[in-house]
Design an enzyme around this catalytic site. Structure first.
Site: not given
Length: 261
Positions: A206, A175, A208-211
């Site tokens: 932003t 990412k 929580g983006t990865g989860c």
């Protein structure tokens, strides 16, 4: 009545509701799957950061997993915060007994810079967890932590992905959200390469983006999508969620998991 696909998240609880188990279940609902959870750790967490984290005992994590998998069954699994080497090894062993897609988000540090995985767990992530992953989804900091490869430009994405693939996942999604310019990610299995681009939204909320992205990928895989399609669909979903992110508390607010509903 047709049953929705079932997706299991194995991750930590975010008391503020923006990331972790809470983000995963919201994402799964928004994408038409039945979400289930194995909680690995409890955190005291809000928009300002993580004030405390308490891993659960390995036997408690194992009991949750067996309870869900042996009765309800799963079509895909997503892992997030695993907290300790003991839990990484426990979860990796449980996943090795499944024949469904596994999305591994190798969470090491929170959006606010708080450690979510013990330094002693690094070797277990490399040797136990990544080999059972259908897709691994490290961000640039996690790539550096796992491999020592530092990504400073889009040209560095390929060697970064190759370094992660060396640990055994079938696919890796590096990412590149922290790079300048458009948000570009690289998906590859070492043979096929896909670059996914999206406009960068001027929104600081932003959390929580990865989860959210990893859970969206798992949801797509549970629907039967091939990996490239599941990742592309997840990228579209999380980009919309980032654009709709909203302020919460006095720090960094969450992405909007229900923006598409």
């Amino acid at each position: 009545m047709s049953l929705p696909p079932r997706v299991l998240t194995v991750a930590g609880s975010d008391s503020g509701g923006g990331a972790g188990i809470q983000a995963d279940l919201k994402t799964m609902l928004a994408l038409g799957v039945h979400g289930m959870s194995v909680i690995t750790a409890v955190t005291a967490q809000n928009s300002l950061g993580v004030q405390g984290a308490w891993p659960l005992p390995a036997h408690v994590v194992r009991a949750q997993f067996r309870s869900v998998v042996d009765d309800i069954g799963v079509q895909a699994v997503k892992t997030g915060m695993l907290a300790s080497a003991e839990l990484v090894e426990e979860v990796a062993g449980l996943l090795a007994g499944l024949s469904v897609p596994v999305v591994v988000d190798p969470v090491g540090i929170s959006k606010h810079g708080d450690a979510l995985l013990a330094a002693s767990a690094l070797d277990a992530v490399r040797t136990k967890l990544l080999p059972v992953a259908t897709v691994a989804t490290p961000n640039l900091d996690e790539v550096a932590w796992l491999t020592g490869v530092r990504v400073r430009s889009e040209a560095d994405l390929r060697p970064a992905a190759e370094a992660v693939l060396a640990y055994g996942p079938r696919w890796v999604l590096v990412k590149g959200g922290h790079l300048d310019g458009d948000a570009v990610d690289l998906l590859t299995d070492g043979t096929t390469e896909h670059r996914l681009r999206a406009p960068r939204h001027d929104n600081r909320h932003t959390h929580g983006t990865g989860c959210t992205l990893a859970s969206a990928i798992a949801s797509g895989l549970a629907h039967g999508q091939p990996v490239p399609q599941a990742v592309a669909s997840a990228k579209t979903y999380v980009t919309g969620a980032i654009a709709a992110g909203y302020p919460l508390g006095s720090g960094i607010g969450p992405v909007h998991h229900g923006w598409n509903l």
